[in-house]
Design a protein around this motif. Structure first.
Motif, mmCIF file in Angstrom:
data_model
loop_
_atom_site.group_PDB
_atom_site.id
_atom_site.type_symbol
_atom_site.label_atom_id
_atom_site.label_comp_id
_atom_site.label_asym_id
_atom_site.label_seq_id
_atom_site.Cartn_x
_atom_site.Cartn_y
_atom_site.Cartn_z
ATOM 1 N N SER A 232 0.844 -1.203 0.000
ATOM 2 C CA SER A 232 0.000 0.000 0.000
ATOM 3 C C SER A 232 0.878 1.252 0.000
ATOM 4 C CB SER A 232 -0.997 -0.033 1.157
ATOM 5 O OG SER A 232 -0.552 0.715 2.232
ATOM 6 N N ARG A 233 2.066 1.164 0.589
ATOM 7 C CA ARG A 233 3.000 2.298 0.544
ATOM 8 C C ARG A 233 3.590 2.493 -0.851
ATOM 9 N NH1 ARG A 233 7.130 2.888 5.202
ATOM 10 N NH2 ARG A 233 5.817 3.856 6.725
ATOM 11 N N HIS A 234 3.473 1.476 -1.698
ATOM 12 C CA HIS A 234 3.986 1.593 -3.066
ATOM 13 C C HIS A 234 2.827 1.605 -4.069
ATOM 14 C CE1 HIS A 234 7.580 0.344 -0.846
ATOM 15 N NE2 HIS A 234 8.261 0.927 -1.805
ATOM 16 N N ARG A 235 1.686 2.082 -3.575
ATOM 17 C CA ARG A 235 0.467 2.229 -4.384
ATOM 18 C C ARG A 235 0.103 0.948 -5.128
ATOM 19 N NH1 ARG A 235 2.270 7.371 -7.388
ATOM 20 N NH2 ARG A 235 3.771 7.916 -5.766
ATOM 21 N N SER A 236 0.216 -0.165 -4.438
ATOM 22 C CA SER A 236 -0.076 -1.441 -5.071
ATOM 23 C C SER A 236 -0.884 -2.313 -4.119
ATOM 24 C CB SER A 236 1.245 -2.117 -5.444
ATOM 25 O OG SER A 236 1.005 -3.336 -6.071
ATOM 26 N N ARG A 237 -1.437 -3.407 -4.633
ATOM 27 C CA ARG A 237 -2.234 -4.321 -3.804
ATOM 28 C C ARG A 237 -1.895 -5.745 -4.152
ATOM 29 N NH1 ARG A 237 -8.383 -2.440 -3.678
ATOM 30 N NH2 ARG A 237 -8.465 -4.420 -2.591
ATOM 31 N N LEU A 238 -2.003 -6.611 -3.141
ATOM 32 C CA LEU A 238 -1.693 -8.022 -3.352
ATOM 33 C C LEU A 238 -2.891 -8.716 -4.000
ATOM 34 C CD1 LEU A 238 0.431 -10.234 -2.803
ATOM 35 C CD2 LEU A 238 -0.726 -10.685 -0.634
ATOM 36 N N ASP A 239 -2.614 -9.477 -5.054
ATOM 37 C CA ASP A 239 -3.661 -10.265 -5.698
ATOM 38 C C ASP A 239 -3.370 -11.738 -5.418
ATOM 39 O OD1 ASP A 239 -5.907 -10.489 -7.707
ATOM 40 O OD2 ASP A 239 -4.384 -11.750 -8.652
ATOM 41 N N ILE A 240 -4.379 -12.482 -4.973
ATOM 42 C CA ILE A 240 -4.156 -13.904 -4.670
ATOM 43 C C ILE A 240 -5.124 -14.748 -5.495
ATOM 44 C CG2 ILE A 240 -3.960 -15.649 -2.838
ATOM 45 C CD1 ILE A 240 -3.923 -13.318 -0.798
ATOM 46 N N GLN A 241 -4.556 -15.622 -6.316
ATOM 47 C CA GLN A 241 -5.360 -16.563 -7.088
ATOM 48 C C GLN A 241 -4.977 -17.941 -6.589
ATOM 49 O OE1 GLN A 241 -7.528 -15.529 -9.423
ATOM 50 N NE2 GLN A 241 -6.891 -13.388 -9.298
ATOM 51 N N SER A 242 -5.965 -18.766 -6.254
ATOM 52 C CA SER A 242 -5.604 -20.078 -5.725
ATOM 53 C C SER A 242 -6.653 -21.117 -6.060
ATOM 54 C CB SER A 242 -5.432 -19.967 -4.206
ATOM 55 O OG SER A 242 -4.845 -21.126 -3.713
ATOM 56 N N THR A 243 -6.195 -22.323 -6.357
ATOM 57 C CA THR A 243 -7.097 -23.431 -6.618
ATOM 58 C C THR A 243 -6.677 -24.580 -5.719
ATOM 59 O OG1 THR A 243 -7.050 -22.726 -8.923
ATOM 60 C CG2 THR A 243 -8.092 -24.853 -8.473
ATOM 61 N N LEU A 244 -7.644 -25.083 -4.923
ATOM 62 C CA LEU A 244 -7.319 -26.179 -4.015
ATOM 63 C C LEU A 244 -6.772 -27.368 -4.787
ATOM 64 C CD1 LEU A 244 -10.083 -26.525 -1.264
ATOM 65 C CD2 LEU A 244 -7.634 -26.130 -0.975
ATOM 66 N N GLY A 245 -5.673 -27.901 -4.307
ATOM 67 C CA GLY A 245 -5.081 -29.083 -4.943
ATOM 68 C C GLY A 245 -4.168 -28.747 -6.113
ATOM 69 N N LYS A 246 -4.173 -27.481 -6.558
ATOM 70 C CA LYS A 246 -3.345 -27.122 -7.725
ATOM 71 C C LYS A 246 -2.238 -26.145 -7.394
ATOM 72 C CE LYS A 246 -5.895 -28.269 -11.742
ATOM 73 N NZ LYS A 246 -6.660 -27.822 -12.880
ATOM 74 N N GLY A 247 -2.540 -25.179 -6.554
ATOM 75 C CA GLY A 247 -1.509 -24.201 -6.194
ATOM 76 C C GLY A 247 -2.039 -22.781 -6.162
ATOM 77 N N SER A 248 -1.134 -21.865 -5.881
ATOM 78 C CA SER A 248 -1.528 -20.461 -5.717
ATOM 79 C C SER A 248 -0.588 -19.537 -6.476
ATOM 80 C CB SER A 248 -1.453 -20.055 -4.244
ATOM 81 O OG SER A 248 -1.999 -21.041 -3.412
ATOM 82 N N THR A 249 -1.104 -18.377 -6.830
ATOM 83 C CA THR A 249 -0.262 -17.323 -7.396
ATOM 84 C C THR A 249 -0.500 -16.055 -6.601
ATOM 85 O OG1 THR A 249 -0.421 -18.291 -9.589
ATOM 86 C CG2 THR A 249 0.321 -16.017 -9.480
ATOM 87 N N PHE A 250 0.556 -15.533 -6.009
ATOM 88 C CA PHE A 250 0.509 -14.264 -5.292
ATOM 89 C C PHE A 250 1.211 -13.247 -6.182
ATOM 90 C CE2 PHE A 250 -0.748 -15.282 -0.857
ATOM 91 C CZ PHE A 250 -0.841 -16.670 -0.970
ATOM 92 N N SER A 251 0.518 -12.156 -6.522
ATOM 93 C CA SER A 251 1.172 -11.179 -7.403
ATOM 94 C C SER A 251 0.741 -9.761 -7.062
ATOM 95 C CB SER A 251 0.844 -11.482 -8.867
ATOM 96 O OG SER A 251 -0.519 -11.241 -9.095
ATOM 97 N N PHE A 252 1.523 -8.797 -7.544
ATOM 98 C CA PHE A 252 1.122 -7.391 -7.413
ATOM 99 C C PHE A 252 1.726 -6.593 -8.555
ATOM 100 C CE2 PHE A 252 4.860 -7.960 -4.665
ATOM 101 C CZ PHE A 252 5.724 -6.987 -5.132
ATOM 102 N N ASP A 253 1.027 -5.508 -8.905
ATOM 103 C CA ASP A 253 1.490 -4.648 -9.998
ATOM 104 C C ASP A 253 1.973 -3.318 -9.437
ATOM 105 O OD1 ASP A 253 0.682 -6.650 -11.648
ATOM 106 O OD2 ASP A 253 -1.197 -5.677 -12.253
ATOM 107 N N ILE A 254 3.152 -2.910 -9.879
ATOM 108 C CA ILE A 254 3.694 -1.611 -9.479
ATOM 109 C C ILE A 254 3.245 -0.595 -10.527
ATOM 110 C CG2 ILE A 254 5.864 -0.297 -9.210
ATOM 111 C CD1 ILE A 254 5.248 -2.214 -6.860
ATOM 112 N N PRO A 255 2.608 0.526 -10.092
ATOM 113 C CA PRO A 255 2.085 1.477 -11.072
ATOM 114 C C PRO A 255 3.187 2.071 -11.957
ATOM 115 C CG PRO A 255 1.909 2.363 -8.840
ATOM 116 C CD PRO A 255 2.366 0.939 -8.708
#
Ligand code: ADP
Length: 268
Positions: A232-255
């Motif tokens: 939030s201090r870098h004007r960004s937000r965490l995005d979490i995509q996850s599927t049970l049994g398959k895995g997760s992707t944690f990502s964020f975009d820098i403006p």
């Protein structure tokens, strides 16, 4: 004299009308401030005795008489627990510092590819037991912000991917430029995934999906909360995509405005 704070919310009422609700949040803000001060003070006070304990345990560990003695195992267990407590206190202090200000005080150029190189080296030690295949990819782009804070966000996300993926998994860490000039950091794992009902709460302080398992990995439940504040201090937000049994992707975009020399990099 303390000033009053009022929160104003505008709520759609009918197609043509809106409601305006004003709420006095002075007391709430005071309580929140008291909570922050309390956590910061307690963490600070705990750090000194823990540092002393760590010093003594290290001294005992250096004594050649320890090896093979009945005290070797308790010493190891005490060292483990004291180290865990120390890192919890460090995380609480980091969080308190991040909660004080909402922006980066003096943004500097953050050499993300260099941080990625360090991240890759650091993750080898964390990955020693799990033996995951970890792939790193970094676009030649830098950003404006706080290097130490960004490194702590990267490290938390990669450490989680390593911890919450069963041994022999696959993890992809990437820093890439998007066509619109933003830059994306992403960590994709082939772990167990997270059920959707937990996703919205993951960045809350101390929130853990499986408390016992997370404790076994040394987790405190503060990592993603730290990541949220750093972003939030870098004007960004965490995005979490996850599927049970398959895995997760944690990502964020820098403006785009915080991505350095993106034009020259794209034109290369
Ligand atoms: P912890 O110190 O417990 O890891 P975090 O705030 O970093 O705390 O993460 C909160 C919780 O989110 C973890 O306890 C875990 O249940 C879940 N979590 C985080 N990252 C992952 C991941 N990559 N895969 C599955 N679960 C995850």
């Amino acid at each position: 004299m303390s000033s009053a704070s009022v929160e104003i919310r505008v709520i759609p009422y009918t197609a043509s009308e809106t409601l305006m609700v004003a709420r006095d949040v002075t007391r709430l803000q005071q309580l929140e401030q008291m909570r922050r001060d309390f956590v910061a003070n307690v963490s600070h006070e705990l750090r000194t005795p823990l540092t002393v304990l760590r010093g003594y345990l290290e001294m005992i560990g250096d004594d050649p008489r320890l090896e093979g003695s009945p005290w070797a195992k308790p010493h190891l267990m005490m060292t483990d627990q004291v180290n865990r407590m120390y890192s919890l206190v460090e995380q609480l202090l980091a969080l308190s510092r991040l909660e004080v200000r909402q922006d980066v005080e003096a943004p500097k150029t953050v050499d993300v590819p260099a941080l990625m190189t360090k991240l890759e080296a650091d993750s080898q030690a964390l990955n020693a037991q799990k033996q995951h295949q970890i792939l790193f990819q970094a676009a030649p782009a830098q950003m404006l912000g706080d290097s130490e804070q960004m490194m702590s966000a990267f490290t938390n996300l990669v450490a989680n991917a390593i911890h919450y993926t069963p041994a022999g998994g696959r993890i992809e860490v990437s820093w890439s430029l998007l066509p619109d000039g933003r830059a994306r950091f992403s960590v994709k794992d082939s772990g167990d995934g997270i059920a959707s009902e937990h996703l919205l709460r993951l960045t809350e302080r101390f929130y853990r999906v499986d408390k016992a398992r997370s404790r076994n990995t040394g987790g405190s439940g503060l990592g993603l909360s730290i990541v949220k504040h750093v972003l939030s201090r870098h004007r960004s937000r965490l995005d979490i995509q996850s599927t049970l049994g398959k895995g997760s992707t944690f990502s964020f975009d820098i403006p785009r405005e915080l991505v350095v020399s993106h034009k020259s990099v794209i034109n290369e």
